[in-house]
Design a protein around this motif. Structure first.
Motif, short mmCIF file in Angstrom:
data_model
loop_
_atom_site.label_atom_id
_atom_site.label_comp_id
_atom_site.label_asym_id
_atom_site.label_seq_id
_atom_site.Cartn_x
_atom_site.Cartn_y
_atom_site.Cartn_z
N GLN A 1 -44.98 -11.02 -172.14
CA GLN A 1 -45.52 -10.41 -170.85
C GLN A 1 -44.15 -10.43 -170.18
N ARG B 1 -43.86 -7.75 -167.00
CA ARG B 1 -44.95 -8.33 -165.96
C ARG B 1 -44.22 -9.56 -164.98
N TYR B 2 -43.60 -10.60 -165.99
CA TYR B 2 -42.84 -11.71 -165.48
C TYR B 2 -41.74 -11.37 -164.73
N LEU C 1 -41.49 -10.15 -160.90
CA LEU C 1 -41.65 -11.05 -159.95
C LEU C 1 -40.25 -11.65 -159.28
N ALA C 2 -39.42 -11.34 -160.25
CA ALA C 2 -38.08 -12.09 -160.20
C ALA C 2 -37.29 -11.34 -158.89
N PRO C 3 -36.47 -12.15 -158.04
CA PRO C 3 -35.92 -11.47 -157.20
C PRO C 3 -34.62 -10.53 -157.51
N TYR D 1 -32.34 -12.18 -166.08
CA TYR D 1 -32.40 -12.72 -164.78
C TYR D 1 -30.86 -12.81 -164.27
N ASP E 1 -54.90 -13.48 -160.28
CA ASP E 1 -54.13 -12.37 -160.93
C ASP E 1 -53.90 -10.89 -159.70
N GLY E 2 -52.60 -10.53 -159.51
CA GLY E 2 -52.46 -9.52 -158.69
C GLY E 2 -52.40 -9.77 -157.36
N PHE F 1 -45.34 -14.32 -153.75
CA PHE F 1 -45.62 -14.36 -155.13
C PHE F 1 -47.15 -13.88 -155.46
N GLU F 2 -47.04 -12.70 -156.18
CA GLU F 2 -48.41 -12.42 -156.74
C GLU F 2 -48.55 -13.13 -158.13
N ALA F 3 -49.41 -13.84 -158.38
CA ALA F 3 -49.73 -14.60 -159.75
C ALA F 3 -49.73 -13.32 -160.84
N PRO F 4 -49.37 -13.77 -161.88
CA PRO F 4 -49.77 -12.87 -163.03
C PRO F 4 -51.00 -13.17 -163.83
N TYR F 5 -51.48 -14.04 -163.27
CA TYR F 5 -52.81 -14.39 -164.14
C TYR F 5 -53.76 -15.15 -163.17
N ARG G 1 -36.32 -16.92 -161.23
CA ARG G 1 -37.43 -16.39 -161.94
C ARG G 1 -38.42 -15.55 -160.99
N TYR G 2 -38.81 -16.34 -159.83
CA TYR G 2 -39.99 -15.90 -159.07
C TYR G 2 -39.73 -16.61 -157.53
N GLY G 3 -40.55 -16.13 -156.51
CA GLY G 3 -40.61 -16.85 -155.29
C GLY G 3 -39.03 -16.55 -154.46
#
Lengths: 95, 502
Positions: free
Chosen positions: A72, A75-76, A79-81, A88, B98-99, B112-116, B342-344
């Motif tokens: 995925q 998809r993941y 979410l990354a900046p 990344y 999810d989403g 952050f939109e959770a992927p699951y 990675r996120y946030g």
């Protein structure tokens, strides 16, 4: 227990948290109060007590060593900046 | 302010839909009195009209909710309906959806939109429950008043100048304000039970391992447990039945069949039930108003056939100190994942990788979260492990042994949920230690991994008071049954805050 401003800066660095100079004193005060609360643990002698590992003494379950996660990445990475070509992006680490 | 008694009626008149319990709504759906789409739209309209004042929701998922409601109605028309199909509920914004934004009450996850889906979310959707939205909470569940939320405080429906409790404050306020008939919460040190008490609700923290933690943003992994907040024990039983179960995706989930909690409610008897009253819970610290109500519950249970027994939980006063080692230590580890990569949240114009980490975390986390990360980091730092973490885990063992011995004597334990009723917004927000003491009666249960519920027990100065029932491991069914029997004989759980039905 009283933490000095330098100790607060050291802990913040260990935790990778920026703390503004004008927040250090308040943090030293709050953290010292919390550690005073925590130090009430010393009222009881715990020598010979086995530390708790799990409330029901359950052990960690093992599962078969098989692939369970689908790919995925896209998809993941949405979410990354900052990403580029599936990687990344971060500020330069190696000069 | 209490505006009167409504809720389940015995005289044949039907209360308005938003004032009905989950069990009543399930019957209305089964009888064809209302469709899930009508019900869901009704709650969404209430939320949209009232949330600007309440602030109990962070995200309202109107389109998704109506789509889920249509699926529920179609399933029912096709003869495929479970006990809860089409009933709308809300999820605490700590459960990944999810989403849909999953903020955990933090600037860090505002985008952050959770992927699951969390397992709890998936289980409840598969049971046919409809998600109305995501409720407000203390940031990363660290708080006892909902005041640490990035999205601001939540008003207690019983008095809008007061906190709803926390960390599941949005869930509790939403259910008390009849914006949802039930909501999920999570409880690491009291975060379901304390807001349930302060908002006049029934809330259950299950046995550690009963409800999956997969997809529930981690605070303190050895303590965290999801559970229901609703108006009645019956509703909590229905919700828990949908939430609970073994999950291979959670390595601490217990592989054990789920009891028929709702089906067993009537089979629980108060006759001869041994109710432990820990002398340590009835000492100083409890306000007089709360004490009067808790004493009243013990007396009422005696009248109903139970046998109160004085017991001792000798290490009670060590639970808050031990908790403020274990929980921050685990939090400092769990929250290390938020790195701005990675996120946030990510800070602007980082000079180098260290600056990126430190400012993303420094700017993305609020003051209480940073405090707890620092306490945990300190406790785990070189040279301090034995004095703090190991010591705390030993005290945990002592606390657990206290309960083990108590349950050789008694079936359930009764005490206050919170030492006071809901306090004014702002009263304790500048004094972390005073805030921590709000959870003095709830924390030991988490340290021992036990189930416990809070149920409405009366009022002090017009504000709801909750009492806590603690059970042995996996004894949720008995706790819910005892609360249900109590609720059959009393009407504290049927009181309605003023203005809610205007």
């Amino acid at each position: 227990m009283s933490l000095s401003p330098d100790e607060v800066r050291r802990i913040a660095h260990l935790a990778r948290l920026s703390v503004a100079d004008d927040e250090v004193a308040a943090n030293a005060n709050d953290l010292s109060n919390i550690l005073d609360l925590v130090d009430r643990m010393n009222a009881v002698d715990t020598s010979g007590v086995t530390p708790m590992a799990h409330p029901q003494n359950a052990t960690q379950r093992l599962r078969p060593d098989v692939v369970t996660e689908p790919d995925q990445r896209e998809r993941y990475q949405r979410l990354a900046p900052a990403v580029e070509r599936g990687l990344y992006l971060v500020p330069r680490v190696v000069e | 302010m209490i505006s009167g008694r409504t809720g389940p009626t015995n005289d044949g008149s039907n209360p308005v839909m938003h004032d009905r319990t989950i069990a009543e709504l399930a019957r209305a759906l089964a009888d064809g009195e209302v469709s899930s789409v009508e019900l869901t739209r009704g709650f969404l309209d209430r939320i949209e009209a009232r949330n600007p004042d309440s602030n109990s929701f962070i995200t309202i998922t109107r389109e998704q909710a109506l789509a889920e409601a249509e699926v529920a109605d179609a399933g029912r028309a096709a003869g495929r309906a479970g006990a809860l199909t089409g009933v709308p509920i809300a999820h605490k914004d700590i459960f990944c959806t999810d989403g849909v934004r999953t903020s955990c009450g933090s600037r860090m996850l505002d985008n952050f939109e959770a992927p699951y889906d969390a397992t709890v979310v998936r289980n409840m959707r598969e049971a046919g429950l409809v998600m109305l939205g995501k409720t407000n909470m203390d940031e990363f569940a660290m708080g006892s008043s909902n005041e640490t939320s990035y999205y601001g405080p939540v008003n207690n429906p019983w008095d809008p100048r007061r906190v709803p409790g926390g960390s599941s404050g949005g869930s509790a306020a939403a259910v008390a304000a009849r914006l949802a008939p039930g909501a999920t919460g999570t409880d690491t040190g009291g975060s379901i039970r304390q807001p349930a008490a302060m908002c006049g609700l029934t809330g259950l923290k299950p046995t550690y391992g009963r409800v999956s933690r997969f997809g529930m943003v981690a605070f303190a992994s050895s303590l965290d447990q999801g559970g229901p907040l609703a108006r009645t024990a019956e509703d909590c039983a229905l919700m828990l039945g949908a939430m609970a179960g073994f999950d291979p995706n959670d390595s601490t989930s217990i592989d054990r069949p789920v009891d028929d909690y709702a089906g067993a409610l009537d089979g629980v008897s108060l006759q001869g039930l041994k109710v432990g009253l820990p002398k340590e819970y009835f000492g100083e610290g409890m306000s007089e108003g709360v004490r009067g109500v808790v004493d009243g519950v013990a007396e009422r249970l005696r009248e109903l056939g139970a046998e109160p027994v004085e017991i001792s939980l000798a290490h009670t006063d060590l639970s808050v100190p031990a908790y403020y080692v274990v929980a921050p230590a685990e939090a400092s580890s769990n929250l290390s994942r938020f790195d701005g990569v990675r996120y946030g949240y990510r800070c602007e114009e980082a000079k180098n990788i260290l600056d990126l980490y430190e400012r993303s975390r420094g700017e993305g986390f609020g003051a209480e979260v940073k405090r707890r990360i620092m306490v945990g980091t300190y406790a785990l730092s070189a040279g301090y492990f034995d004095a703090y973490y190991l010591k705390a885990q030993k005290i945990r063992q002592l606390i657990s042994e206290d309960f083990r011995k108590a349950f050789e004597q008694v079936d359930v334990i009764l005490g206050p949920t919170s030492p006071t009723t809901a306090f004014p917004i702002g009263e304790r927000s500048d004094d972390p230690v005073a805030m921590y003491m709000s959870d003095v009666y709830t924390i030991a249960v988490n340290l021992a991994g036990l189930p416990a519920l809070s149920m409405p027990a009366g009022f002090a100065d017009g504000l709801p008071v909750g009492v806590q029932l603690i059970g042995n491991h996996f004894d949720e069914g008995r706790l819910l049954g005892v609360a249900h029997q109590y609720q059959q004989a009393t009407d504290h759980h049927r009181q309605v805050p003023a203005g809610v039905n205007d």
